[in-house]
Write a protein that holds these residues in place. Structure first.
Motif, mmCIF file in Angstrom:
data_model
loop_
_atom_site.group_PDB
_atom_site.id
_atom_site.type_symbol
_atom_site.label_atom_id
_atom_site.label_comp_id
_atom_site.label_asym_id
_atom_site.label_seq_id
_atom_site.Cartn_x
_atom_site.Cartn_y
_atom_site.Cartn_z
ATOM 1 N N ILE A 122 53.838 36.642 62.957
ATOM 2 C CA ILE A 122 52.418 36.312 63.134
ATOM 3 C C ILE A 122 51.551 37.316 62.378
ATOM 4 C CG2 ILE A 122 50.534 36.233 64.816
ATOM 5 C CD1 ILE A 122 52.570 35.102 66.841
ATOM 6 N N ASN A 123 51.894 38.597 62.476
ATOM 7 C CA ASN A 123 51.139 39.631 61.757
ATOM 8 C C ASN A 123 51.258 39.460 60.247
ATOM 9 O OD1 ASN A 123 50.206 40.904 64.076
ATOM 10 N ND2 ASN A 123 51.980 42.269 64.214
ATOM 11 N N VAL A 124 52.480 39.154 59.786
ATOM 12 C CA VAL A 124 52.685 38.940 58.339
ATOM 13 C C VAL A 124 51.859 37.760 57.866
ATOM 14 C CG1 VAL A 124 54.365 38.263 56.593
ATOM 15 C CG2 VAL A 124 54.975 39.986 58.300
ATOM 16 N N GLN A 125 51.851 36.678 58.655
ATOM 17 C CA GLN A 125 51.074 35.498 58.281
ATOM 18 C C GLN A 125 49.585 35.836 58.167
ATOM 19 O OE1 GLN A 125 50.358 32.322 61.189
ATOM 20 N NE2 GLN A 125 51.268 30.871 59.716
ATOM 21 N N LYS A 126 49.082 36.616 59.117
ATOM 22 C CA LYS A 126 47.672 37.021 59.070
ATOM 23 C C LYS A 126 47.370 37.837 57.811
ATOM 24 C CE LYS A 126 46.794 37.129 64.080
ATOM 25 N NZ LYS A 126 46.502 38.019 65.238
ATOM 26 N N GLU A 127 48.275 38.765 57.483
ATOM 27 C CA GLU A 127 48.063 39.609 56.305
ATOM 28 C C GLU A 127 48.122 38.786 55.013
ATOM 29 O OE1 GLU A 127 47.104 42.700 56.296
ATOM 30 O OE2 GLU A 127 47.102 42.737 58.471
ATOM 31 N N LEU A 128 49.067 37.847 54.953
ATOM 32 C CA LEU A 128 49.175 37.006 53.760
ATOM 33 C C LEU A 128 47.930 36.131 53.597
ATOM 34 C CD1 LEU A 128 52.920 35.912 53.903
ATOM 35 C CD2 LEU A 128 51.862 37.511 52.296
ATOM 36 N N LYS A 129 47.413 35.614 54.701
ATOM 37 C CA LYS A 129 46.187 34.819 54.632
ATOM 38 C C LYS A 129 45.010 35.677 54.195
ATOM 39 C CE LYS A 129 47.346 31.128 57.920
ATOM 40 N NZ LYS A 129 47.021 30.496 59.228
ATOM 41 N N ALA A 130 44.980 36.927 54.673
ATOM 42 C CA ALA A 130 43.905 37.843 54.271
ATOM 43 C C ALA A 130 43.972 38.130 52.774
ATOM 44 C CB ALA A 130 43.997 39.146 55.071
ATOM 45 N N ILE A 131 45.203 38.312 52.274
ATOM 46 C CA ILE A 131 45.379 38.550 50.832
ATOM 47 C C ILE A 131 44.925 37.343 50.035
ATOM 48 C CG2 ILE A 131 47.116 38.867 49.014
ATOM 49 C CD1 ILE A 131 48.690 40.576 51.047
ATOM 50 N N ASP A 132 45.283 36.134 50.511
ATOM 51 C CA ASP A 132 44.873 34.910 49.823
ATOM 52 C C ASP A 132 43.354 34.772 49.807
ATOM 53 O OD1 ASP A 132 45.597 32.264 48.616
ATOM 54 O OD2 ASP A 132 44.516 31.544 50.377
ATOM 55 N N THR A 133 42.710 35.114 50.928
ATOM 56 C CA THR A 133 41.238 35.047 51.009
ATOM 57 C C THR A 133 40.593 36.003 50.015
ATOM 58 O OG1 THR A 133 41.322 34.433 53.352
ATOM 59 C CG2 THR A 133 39.250 35.340 52.530
ATOM 60 N N ILE A 134 41.125 37.221 49.964
ATOM 61 C CA ILE A 134 40.597 38.214 49.014
ATOM 62 C C ILE A 134 40.788 37.740 47.585
ATOM 63 C CG2 ILE A 134 40.926 40.551 48.113
ATOM 64 C CD1 ILE A 134 41.733 41.363 50.994
ATOM 65 N N SER A 135 41.969 37.187 47.305
ATOM 66 C CA SER A 135 42.266 36.700 45.957
ATOM 67 C C SER A 135 41.303 35.594 45.539
ATOM 68 C CB SER A 135 43.703 36.190 45.898
ATOM 69 O OG SER A 135 44.004 35.648 44.632
ATOM 70 N N GLN A 136 41.070 34.637 46.434
ATOM 71 C CA GLN A 136 40.156 33.541 46.122
ATOM 72 C C GLN A 136 38.734 34.049 45.918
ATOM 73 O OE1 GLN A 136 40.976 30.365 45.434
ATOM 74 N NE2 GLN A 136 43.094 31.096 45.643
ATOM 75 N N HIS A 137 38.370 35.027 46.718
ATOM 76 C CA HIS A 137 37.032 35.614 46.576
ATOM 77 C C HIS A 137 36.876 36.274 45.208
ATOM 78 C CE1 HIS A 137 33.290 37.627 47.647
ATOM 79 N NE2 HIS A 137 33.829 38.770 47.235
ATOM 80 N N MET A 138 37.915 36.998 44.773
ATOM 81 C CA MET A 138 37.846 37.683 43.479
ATOM 82 C C MET A 138 37.822 36.688 42.332
ATOM 83 S SD MET A 138 37.545 40.830 44.154
ATOM 84 C CE MET A 138 37.801 41.526 42.522
ATOM 85 N N ILE A 139 38.566 35.589 42.470
ATOM 86 C CA ILE A 139 38.578 34.560 41.421
ATOM 87 C C ILE A 139 37.195 33.973 41.232
ATOM 88 C CG2 ILE A 139 39.395 32.215 40.903
ATOM 89 C CD1 ILE A 139 42.074 33.019 42.140
ATOM 90 N N ASN A 140 36.481 33.788 42.337
ATOM 91 C CA ASN A 140 35.158 33.169 42.279
ATOM 92 C C ASN A 140 34.050 34.141 41.884
ATOM 93 O OD1 ASN A 140 36.202 30.680 43.109
ATOM 94 N ND2 ASN A 140 36.031 31.213 45.278
ATOM 95 N N GLN A 141 34.379 35.434 41.805
ATOM 96 C CA GLN A 141 33.376 36.411 41.403
ATOM 97 C C GLN A 141 33.220 36.397 39.877
ATOM 98 O OE1 GLN A 141 31.417 38.630 43.395
ATOM 99 N NE2 GLN A 141 32.132 37.110 44.872
ATOM 100 N N PRO A 142 32.003 36.622 39.383
ATOM 101 C CA PRO A 142 31.845 36.720 37.930
ATOM 102 C C PRO A 142 32.610 37.920 37.390
ATOM 103 C CG PRO A 142 29.855 37.438 39.073
ATOM 104 C CD PRO A 142 30.740 36.812 40.111
ATOM 105 N N LYS A 143 33.173 37.759 36.215
ATOM 106 C CA LYS A 143 33.929 38.846 35.604
ATOM 107 C C LYS A 143 33.002 40.029 35.325
ATOM 108 C CE LYS A 143 37.601 36.225 33.344
ATOM 109 N NZ LYS A 143 38.262 35.942 32.055
ATOM 110 N N PRO A 144 33.511 41.258 35.505
ATOM 111 C CA PRO A 144 32.678 42.426 35.214
ATOM 112 C C PRO A 144 32.357 42.500 33.727
ATOM 113 C CG PRO A 144 34.962 43.070 35.579
ATOM 114 C CD PRO A 144 34.866 41.617 35.936
ATOM 115 N N HIS A 145 31.204 43.056 33.411
ATOM 116 C CA HIS A 145 30.825 43.216 32.019
ATOM 117 C C HIS A 145 31.756 44.206 31.329
ATOM 118 C CE1 HIS A 145 27.035 40.963 31.829
ATOM 119 N NE2 HIS A 145 26.868 41.323 33.091
ATOM 120 N N LEU A 146 32.262 43.812 30.175
ATOM 121 C CA LEU A 146 32.942 44.775 29.319
ATOM 122 C C LEU A 146 31.878 45.612 28.622
ATOM 123 C CD1 LEU A 146 35.852 43.048 27.354
ATOM 124 C CD2 LEU A 146 36.044 44.854 29.053
ATOM 125 N N LYS A 147 32.083 46.905 28.590
ATOM 126 C CA LYS A 147 31.167 47.796 27.879
ATOM 127 C C LYS A 147 31.803 48.154 26.541
ATOM 128 C CE LYS A 147 29.209 49.734 32.123
ATOM 129 N NZ LYS A 147 29.010 50.979 32.924
#
Length: 307
Positions: free
Chosen positions: A83-108
């Motif tokens: 159950i704990n592993v499942q929660k952590e994996l879901k949290a990782i998936d949520t973070i991953s999806q959030h990062m995908i939807n974020q605009p890419k950082p500006h290259l300097k």
């Protein structure tokens, strides 16, 4: 032996996200049929997959009967962990999806003065890139201090912490005012300007100025004339040459039609190598290589204008 034991432990405990779902649904429903329905697979497939997990772990998770399934003591022990592993994996998936939807950082990206005005206007739709213009020395310092992600510089740059991608080889042209007879009189072997004219060169903070001195064997000429023939920018030199008998070298991207100048092709040795230089610890390596590919495609035949 220690390595082998660790490897065997990894193999034994290798359970994927779907395996965890199958086990937890079966434990919750007390039925493989109910778990299969919740997981949208067939009951035999779910039963076979759970059996594979049990075989890998070397312990039964469920006791099977006609009435359904129930957890063994081993199963009751591992379910809270699953159950704990499942929660952590879901949290990782949520973070991953959030990062995908974020605009890419500006290259300097830093660019040297003798490239920026001729290259940057050609770049289109680079909203995710922040450009800055500076001297080679300043840009190298910014790369080392991680103030910028990469810099477009004349190669080579020989520092262990910096790497480079070659972008293009840019020829130089011998330039004078239009129809200036001095343009055809200069000796390509020693490149010394004819009497009555000067060779205008960039000031010392620009690597292109020093490159001109080395390419044209002008050290003795530099010693004799001092700094009176030096200027602060290529555009200043362009204007000075256009209204005088003086000569200079201009890189190919700086060529313009109908600018009051005459251009003479030079032997193949008169060129500079332009590259994208970056810190080898950069976290933006993929973006930097993608940008380099865009520049290579963009330049194409632009460095060989029809004179």
């Amino acid at each position: 032996a220690t390595i082998n034991n660790k490897y065997r432990l990894y193999i034994k405990t290798m359970i994927n996200f779907r395996d965890i779902e199958y086990i937890l649904y079966a434990a919750q429903s007390g039925s493989f049929a109910g778990a299969a329905k919740a997981c949208n697979i067939s009951q035999p497939s779910l039963s076979i997959q759970i059996k594979k997990v049990e075989d890998r772990l070397g312990n039964r998770i469920f006791v099977r009967s006609k009435k359904g399934v129930k957890l063994t003591s081993f199963g009751e022990t591992i379910v809270p962990h699953l159950i704990n592993v499942q929660k952590e994996l879901k949290a990782i998936d949520t973070i991953s999806q959030h990062m995908i939807n974020q605009p890419k950082p500006h290259l300097k990206i830093g660019v040297i003065h003798t490239v920026a005005p001729y290259l940057l206007p050609r770049i289109k739709n680079e909203a995710q890139i922040q450009f800055s213009e500076n001297s080679t020395h300043q840009l190298v310092n910014k790369l080392i201090n991680e103030e910028i992600d990469a810099a477009i510089l004349a190669l080579p740059i020989k520092l262990m912490q910096l790497e480079s991608i070659k972008l293009y080889r840019e020829p130089y042209y011998l330039v004078s005012s239009e129809n200036n007879p001095m343009l055809e009189q200069i000796n390509m072997d020693n490149m010394l300007p004819p009497e009555g004219t000067q060779f205008l060169i960039l000031s010392e903070e620009h690597c292109l100025g020093q490159h001109m001195v080395e390419l044209c064997n002008l050290r003795q000429y530099q010693h004799e004339t001092g700094d009176k023939y030096r200027a602060t920018s290529l555009e200043t030199i362009r204007q000075m040459v256009a209204v005088s008998n003086n000569l200079t070298l201009l890189p190919a991207l700086a060529h313009r039609h109908n600018d009051g100048l005459g251009y003479r092709s030079l032997p193949k040795r008169f060129f500079r190598e332009i590259g994208l230089v970056f810190n080898n610890q950069t976290p933006h390596l993929n973006d930097i290589y993608s940008f380099a590919d865009e520049i290579k495609t963009l330049i194409g035949n632009a460095i060989n204008p029809q004179l």
